[in-house]
Structures are given as structure tokens and as C-alpha cells.
Design an enzyme around this catalytic site. Structure first.
Site, PDB file in Angstrom:
ATOM      1  N   LYS A  96       0.877  -1.171   0.000  1.00 29.90           N
ATOM      2  CA  LYS A  96       0.000   0.000   0.000  1.00 29.90           C
ATOM      3  C   LYS A  96       0.914   1.220   0.000  1.00 29.90           C
ATOM      4  CE  LYS A  96      -4.342  -1.524   1.964  1.00 29.90           C
ATOM      5  NZ  LYS A  96      -4.152  -2.947   1.690  1.00 29.90           N
ATOM      6  N   ASP A 130      -1.679  -2.165  -4.170  1.00 30.70           N
ATOM      7  CA  ASP A 130      -3.101  -2.085  -3.824  1.00 30.70           C
ATOM      8  C   ASP A 130      -3.635  -0.703  -4.182  1.00 30.70           C
ATOM      9  OD1 ASP A 130      -2.910  -4.606  -2.723  1.00 30.70           O
ATOM     10  OD2 ASP A 130      -3.220  -3.975  -0.652  1.00 30.70           O
ATOM     11  N   MET A 131      -4.943  -0.615  -4.410  1.00 33.48           N
ATOM     12  CA  MET A 131      -5.557   0.703  -4.586  1.00 33.48           C
ATOM     13  C   MET A 131      -6.314   1.040  -3.302  1.00 33.48           C
ATOM     14  SD  MET A 131      -5.599   3.242  -6.546  1.00 33.48           S
ATOM     15  CE  MET A 131      -5.310   2.910  -8.272  1.00 33.48           C
ATOM     16  N   ARG A 180      -4.709  -5.598 -11.631  1.00 30.33           N
ATOM     17  CA  ARG A 180      -5.610  -6.456 -10.836  1.00 30.33           C
ATOM     18  C   ARG A 180      -6.939  -5.697 -10.763  1.00 30.33           C
ATOM     19  NH1 ARG A 180      -4.614  -5.820  -4.752  1.00 30.33           N
ATOM     20  NH2 ARG A 180      -2.707  -6.974  -5.121  1.00 30.33           N
ATOM     21  N   LYS A 183     -13.552  -4.975  -7.190  1.00 26.55           N
ATOM     22  CA  LYS A 183     -14.729  -4.098  -7.125  1.00 26.55           C
ATOM     23  C   LYS A 183     -14.417  -2.815  -6.371  1.00 26.55           C
ATOM     24  CE  LYS A 183     -18.292  -7.624  -7.579  1.00 26.55           C
ATOM     25  NZ  LYS A 183     -19.511  -8.250  -7.022  1.00 26.55           N
ATOM     26  N   HIS A 223     -14.756 -12.827  -5.749  1.00 25.29           N
ATOM     27  CA  HIS A 223     -15.315 -14.127  -5.349  1.00 25.29           C
ATOM     28  C   HIS A 223     -16.684 -14.307  -5.972  1.00 25.29           C
ATOM     29  CE1 HIS A 223     -12.822 -12.200  -2.290  1.00 25.29           C
ATOM     30  NE2 HIS A 223     -12.217 -13.372  -2.289  1.00 25.29           N
ATOM     31  N   ARG A 284     -13.252  -3.950   6.707  1.00 21.93           N
ATOM     32  CA  ARG A 284     -13.690  -3.956   5.296  1.00 21.93           C
ATOM     33  C   ARG A 284     -14.316  -5.301   4.938  1.00 21.93           C
ATOM     34  NH1 ARG A 284      -8.947  -0.786   4.744  1.00 21.93           N
ATOM     35  NH2 ARG A 284      -7.624  -2.439   3.918  1.00 21.93           N
ATOM     36  N   ARG A 285     -13.732  -6.380   5.479  1.00 23.19           N
ATOM     37  CA  ARG A 285     -14.293  -7.723   5.201  1.00 23.19           C
ATOM     38  C   ARG A 285     -15.669  -7.861   5.856  1.00 23.19           C
ATOM     39  NH1 ARG A 285     -10.295  -7.020   2.772  1.00 23.19           N
ATOM     40  NH2 ARG A 285     -11.918  -6.267   1.440  1.00 23.19           N
ATOM     41  N   GLU A 288     -18.376  -5.669   3.826  1.00 20.98           N
ATOM     42  CA  GLU A 288     -18.819  -6.085   2.496  1.00 20.98           C
ATOM     43  C   GLU A 288     -19.768  -7.279   2.572  1.00 20.98           C
ATOM     44  OE1 GLU A 288     -15.048  -6.439   0.699  1.00 20.98           O
ATOM     45  OE2 GLU A 288     -14.608  -8.359   1.602  1.00 20.98           O
TER      46      GLU A 288
HETATM   47  C1  LIG Z   1      -6.926 -10.498  -4.546  1.00 23.33           C
HETATM   48  C2  LIG Z   1      -7.745  -9.328  -4.089  1.00 23.33           C
HETATM   49  C3  LIG Z   1      -7.103  -8.114  -3.865  1.00 23.33           C
HETATM   50  C4  LIG Z   1      -7.843  -7.008  -3.477  1.00 23.33           C
HETATM   51  N1  LIG Z   1      -7.224  -5.786  -3.415  1.00 23.33           N
HETATM   52  C5  LIG Z   1      -7.974  -4.666  -3.176  1.00 23.33           C
HETATM   53  C6  LIG Z   1      -7.407  -3.372  -3.294  1.00 23.33           C
HETATM   54  O1  LIG Z   1      -6.237  -3.196  -3.604  1.00 23.33           O
HETATM   55  N2  LIG Z   1      -8.232  -2.302  -3.063  1.00 23.33           N
HETATM   56  C7  LIG Z   1      -9.567  -2.453  -2.782  1.00 23.33           C
HETATM   57  O2  LIG Z   1     -10.268  -1.444  -2.627  1.00 23.33           O
HETATM   58  N3  LIG Z   1     -10.110  -3.681  -2.648  1.00 23.33           N
HETATM   59  C8  LIG Z   1      -9.360  -4.785  -2.846  1.00 23.33           C
HETATM   60  N4  LIG Z   1      -9.948  -6.029  -2.768  1.00 23.33           N
HETATM   61  C9  LIG Z   1     -11.304  -6.173  -2.195  1.00 23.33           C
HETATM   62  C10 LIG Z   1     -12.388  -6.001  -3.259  1.00 23.33           C
HETATM   63  O3  LIG Z   1     -12.441  -4.650  -3.666  1.00 23.33           O
HETATM   64  C11 LIG Z   1     -13.772  -6.416  -2.718  1.00 23.33           C
HETATM   65  O4  LIG Z   1     -14.091  -5.612  -1.630  1.00 23.33           O
HETATM   66  C12 LIG Z   1     -13.862  -7.870  -2.277  1.00 23.33           C
HETATM   67  O5  LIG Z   1     -13.178  -8.699  -3.159  1.00 23.33           O
HETATM   68  C13 LIG Z   1     -15.332  -8.343  -2.218  1.00 23.33           C
HETATM   69  O6  LIG Z   1     -15.939  -8.191  -3.465  1.00 23.33           O
HETATM   70  P1  LIG Z   1     -16.259  -9.408  -4.487  1.00 23.33           P
HETATM   71  O7  LIG Z   1     -15.660  -9.008  -5.795  1.00 23.33           O
HETATM   72  O8  LIG Z   1     -15.789 -10.685  -3.957  1.00 23.33           O
HETATM   73  O9  LIG Z   1     -17.800  -9.341  -4.714  1.00 23.33           O
HETATM   74  P2  LIG Z   1     -19.036  -9.347  -3.725  1.00 23.33           P
HETATM   75  O10 LIG Z   1     -20.219  -9.057  -4.579  1.00 23.33           O
HETATM   76  O11 LIG Z   1     -18.780  -8.457  -2.558  1.00 23.33           O
HETATM   77  O12 LIG Z   1     -19.082 -10.835  -3.211  1.00 23.33           O
HETATM   78  C14 LIG Z   1     -19.347 -11.941  -4.043  1.00 23.33           C
HETATM   79  C15 LIG Z   1     -19.443 -13.177  -3.159  1.00 23.33           C
HETATM   80  O13 LIG Z   1     -18.179 -13.430  -2.539  1.00 23.33           O
HETATM   81  C16 LIG Z   1     -18.333 -13.823  -1.197  1.00 23.33           C
HETATM   82  N5  LIG Z   1     -17.750 -12.784  -0.319  1.00 23.33           N
HETATM   83  C17 LIG Z   1     -17.306 -11.565  -0.697  1.00 23.33           C
HETATM   84  N6  LIG Z   1     -16.790 -10.901   0.356  1.00 23.33           N
HETATM   85  C18 LIG Z   1     -16.932 -11.704   1.421  1.00 23.33           C
HETATM   86  C19 LIG Z   1     -16.585 -11.596   2.785  1.00 23.33           C
HETATM   87  N7  LIG Z   1     -15.999 -10.504   3.275  1.00 23.33           N
HETATM   88  N8  LIG Z   1     -16.862 -12.631   3.602  1.00 23.33           N
HETATM   89  C20 LIG Z   1     -17.437 -13.747   3.143  1.00 23.33           C
HETATM   90  N9  LIG Z   1     -17.779 -13.927   1.833  1.00 23.33           N
HETATM   91  C21 LIG Z   1     -17.537 -12.925   0.992  1.00 23.33           C
HETATM   92  C22 LIG Z   1     -19.817 -13.973  -0.975  1.00 23.33           C
HETATM   93  O14 LIG Z   1     -20.144 -15.306  -1.295  1.00 23.33           O
HETATM   94  C23 LIG Z   1     -20.396 -13.025  -1.985  1.00 23.33           C
HETATM   95  O15 LIG Z   1     -21.704 -13.357  -2.357  1.00 23.33           O
HETATM   96  C24 LIG Z   1      -9.230  -7.138  -3.205  1.00 23.33           C
HETATM   97  C25 LIG Z   1      -9.856  -8.353  -3.433  1.00 23.33           C
HETATM   98  C26 LIG Z   1      -9.147  -9.435  -3.890  1.00 23.33           C
HETATM   99  C27 LIG Z   1      -9.867 -10.710  -4.171  1.00 23.33           C
END
Ligand SMILES: Cc1cc2nc3c(=O)[nH]c(=O)nc-3n(C[C@H](O)[C@H](O)[C@H](O)COP(=O)(O)OP(=O)(O)OC[C@H]3O[C@@H](n4cnc5c(N)ncnc54)[C@H](O)[C@@H]3O)c2cc1C
Length: 303
Positions: A96, A130-131, A180, A183, A223, A284-285, A288
Site C-alpha cells: 500500500k 493495492d488501490m 488487478r 470491485k 469471489h 472492510r471484510r 462487504e
Molecule cells: C486479490 C484481491 C485483492 C484485493 N485488493 C484490493 C485493493 O487493492 N483495493 C480495494 O479497494 N479492494 C481490494 N480487494 C477487495 C475487493 O475490492 C472487494 O471488496 C472484495 O473482493 C469483495 O468483493 P467481491 O468481488 O468478492 O464481490 P461481492 O459481490 O462483494 O461478493 C461476491 C461473493 O463473494 C463472497 N464474499 C465476498 N466478500 C466476502 C466476505 N468478506 N466474507 C465472506 N464472503 C464474501 C460472498 O459469497 C459473496 O456473495 C481485493 C480483493 C481481492 C480478491
């Protein structure tokens, strides 16, 4: 909306100390964070490697406020890279920029990233950036661009929820940027970021197509099964094989999906956070996925 109010409550000092000190926080932290020390993360990545999944090593921490903090973070990243070399684990290193002083010394931050990217390359891996929150996006893009000539292997995270992202990527089309796509995890205003899931997903799908056509070795970090299917289908239509893109996940989320895709021969990496500064990452986890938070709060209040 829910996310924004949760994030703002979580920033109150009393809430923070209640959660950080509560014994019931530990099992929740352990689900999403490999542990407090580098060796915990090395162990987690070794295990992932055994299942055909690569790592993305993440030293938790953000927003240092003085040069000493930035220099300490850089030293810790260097120690991580040394340990990667010693253990031979398959992992990249994510950073970061606010942890390396972006907010008060951009030139110094660029020097640190240059040093880390050089060390990472010397052991056969690369840095990912990371962003962070929207006020840092412009400067983060500037740092990435400044290093492109020497380090085109650096991977930059971009957030699909930001209204500016399609235009930002267009300006980088000539670089074939290594991105990368995620969302976006922060609480942002409607002026800055699309708020509805359907609209974020549509922008994510559009950006996936754009990256498969214009980017270099794109990584899709989600995911969301529908968006992963979209990526695989779009890659097929664009004639990009399994070796031409990467699927990325967070530690502890949808492990079944991670393994299934790795078993099907897709290149997969898992983002493995470690360190004691886990609080903002955990919030953040929680934010979301409200079900996570409800479970957690019920445990805190009842336990
Ligand atoms: C490798 C990686 C690097 C990342 N780096 C950054 C970054 O640099 N900056 C940034 O702003 N964000 C980052 N993120 C976080 C990202 O922006 C999302 O907040 C996060 O991935 C959840 O969104 P989703 O795409 O999984 O979709 P969502 O629509 O949120 O989730 C889809 C499905 O995934 C599962 N899921 C998602 N989140 C959770 C959770 N917390 N607990 C349990 N199940 C869950 C659920 O089954 C959900 O229905 C990163 C994510 C990944 C995978």
C-alpha cells in the site's frame, strides 16, 4: 449505505478498542488473516502452494504519518522478500503506497517502490500495488506510471466501482498495463463511486473485457462466481488461453471456489494478509458482507 455507516461506526475509538481487545475477535480475525508474524503468512502460502495456488503476501498496515513509519514498512517488505527467497514459496508481494509515505513524500515513496520492485524481480517475483481510498487514486496512478519504463512487471489494482476507472485505463492503453481488477472495498460517496451492486458488476464485466483486449496478463480479483464465469467466457471469445490471465481471491473467502478453479488449471493466487494492524482490513471484510458482521456482533454482545 449500510457499508458507509458500518465503516464510520467502526472508526470510533471506543468501538475499535472494544473489538480489538475482545477475546471473541480472535477466531474472526483468524478466518481472514494468516497471523501476526511473517512466518504465519509463509506457512499459509506454503499450504496454498501445495494445492496449486500462489500467494500474494500482504503486510497489514496503512497510512503512516512520518518518514520513520515509511522506512519501517519498507524494511519489513524487504525482510519479506528475503524470506520468500529463502523458502522458495510462490508468491508476489503487495504493497500500500500510503504505508510507504505517499501522503507526505511522493518522491520518497517512488524510491521505496523502486527498491522493492528491484529486489522482488531479483528473486523471480514482482510487486503488486493495492488501490486505496479515492483521495489517493491520482497519486497512486502517478507512481505506477513513473515506474513503468523500468518495471512493467508491477501489477496495479484498480477499482471497478470508481466512476473514473474506465477513463484512467483508457489513458494507459498505450502501456498495456498489468492490472488487478477488483470491485473496491472502501466507503466512497455516490459522486465518486457507483453504489448499486448491479451497476458495479456491469462496470466490472466491461473492464474485464477491456483488460483482456488491452491489458497485459490481467488478474481478476473477485469471489463473485458470475463475474469469474464472465471472465472465462470473455477470455475464450478473445482467444486468451488459461495462461493469459489470473484469478485472485482473498484469504479465507470462497476456499471451495479457489480450489475448484486451481484444479481446473486456472492460474490462481490468494491474497494473504499478516501482521498486527488487522483492524481496518477486518472491518472492510465485515462491511462487504453484512452476514459476517451480524454474526460477529451477536457473538460480542452475547459472549
Ligand atoms: C486479490 C484481491 C485483492 C484485493 N485488493 C484490493 C485493493 O487493492 N483495493 C480495494 O479497494 N479492494 C481490494 N480487494 C477487495 C475487493 O475490492 C472487494 O471488496 C472484495 O473482493 C469483495 O468483493 P467481491 O468481488 O468478492 O464481490 P461481492 O459481490 O462483494 O461478493 C461476491 C461473493 O463473494 C463472497 N464474499 C465476498 N466478500 C466476502 C466476505 N468478506 N466474507 C465472506 N464472503 C464474501 C460472498 O459469497 C459473496 O456473495 C481485493 C480483493 C481481492 C480478491
Amino acid at each position: 449505505m449500510l457499508t458507509r455507516s458500518l465503516m464510520s461506526v467502526s472508526e470510533r475509538p471506543r468501538v475499535k478498542s472494544l473489538i480489538m481487545d475482545h477475546r471473541l475477535s480472535r477466531p474472526v480475525v483468524e478466518r481472514f488473516v494468516a497471523g501476526n508474524g511473517l512466518e504465519d503468512a509463509v506457512g499459509a502460502i506454503t499450504k496454498l502452494n501445495g494445492s496449486g495456488i500462489g500467494g500474494i503476501l500482504d503486510l497489514l498496515g496503512e497510512g503512516v504519518s512520518d518518514p520513520k513509519g515509511a522506512s519501517q514498512a519498507a524494511d519489513e517488505h524487504l525482510a519479506s522478500i528475503k524470506r520468500i527467497e529463502e523458502t522458495g514459496i510462490d508468491t508476489t508481494v503487495t504493497i500500500k503506497l500510503t504505508q510507504l509515505g505517499l501522503a507526505f513524500d511522493k518522491a520518497g515513496c517512488i524510491d521505496y517502490v523502486r527498491q522493492l520492485a528491484t529486489e522482488a524481480r531479483s528473486i523471480g517475483t514482482h510487486i503488486e500495488i493495492d488501490m486505496e481510498q479515492s483521495p489517493f487514486v491520482g497519486d497512486t496512478l502517478e507512481v505506477y506510471r513513473a515506474l513503468q519504463a523500468d518495471f512493467e512487471d508491477i501489477r496495479l489494482a484498480v477499482q471497478a466501482y470508481l466512476r473514473r476507472t474506465p477513463a484512467d485505463l483508457q489513458t494507459m492503453a498505450g502501456l498495456r498495463p498489468k492490472i488487478r481488477l477488483i470491485k473496491g472495498a472502501y466507503s466512497e460517496s455516490p459522486e465518486v463511486a457507483v453504489q448499486k451492486k448491479g451497476e458495479i458488476d456491469a462496470q466490472f464485466a466491461w473492464l474485464t473485457d477491456w483488460l483482456l483486449a488491452n491489458g497485459k496478463d490481467p488478474a481478476i480479483g473477485t469471489h463473485d462466481g458470475a463475474l469469474i464465469d464472465h471472465c472465462i467466457e470473455s477470455a475464450g471469445r478473445a482467444g486468451v488461453g488459461k495462461e493469459g490471465f489470473e484469478l485472485q481471491f482473498l484469504y479465507g473467502i470462497r476456499r471451495d471456489l479457489q480450489q475448484r478453479l486451481a484444479d481446473q488449471g486456472y492460474r490462481t493466487r490468494v491474497y494473504v494478509p499478516f501482521g498486527s494492524a488487522w483492524y481496518p482490513y477486518l472491518m472492510r471484510r465485515m462491511a462487504e458482507r453484512p452476514a459476517n458482521l451480524r454474526f460477529f456482533l451477536r457473538a460480542l454482545v452475547g459472549g
